[in-house]
Design a protein around this motif. Sequence first.
Motif: not given
Length: 163
Positions: A70-73, A86-88, A123-127
């Motif tokens: 969902t974060l990726v979407a 996400m970086g923060s 993991e979400a940031l990588i996606f």
Amino acid sequence: VVTLRHIARSLADSGVSHVPKKSLVIEVDSVKTSDGSKEQLVLLVRTLARICLNALADSESYVYLASIHTLVAISDVCPSEIITLMGSVVSTGAVNITVLTNGAKETPIEMSFAQEQRIKAVEALIFIIRRRGDGIFLNGPSLLETMLFGQMKMATNQAGAAQ
């Protein structure tokens, strides 16, 4: 959380204007909300991200994996906001954001994350980075600055620019 992913996808699907048919990534500048307000869209995106970031604490894999997707979407709709957020989360383990609460009231909140949540956020940031492809270079400098200096440096730069 899966329903939130559908909501995030519908934001991108319902309000696209001036985007060629072949575009896989939709920037927030080309998305219009019902009243055309970019600020309201960003507020909604932050609110959805808050729910997903809280779901990263769940021990059930189907919950936190759905949250990651969902974060990726959500990042497809508003990449500059989510990538920096996400970086923060990854670099400092805490964020200060303004979100919508009950009654559509804007409220500033402070969130802190456990080590397990930060790992899932990576993991979400990588996606997100993989999904953006070459488009990540648009957000690369802000992501790098956030990862190196944290959210405080970003807030200092924004305050200086406002003056």
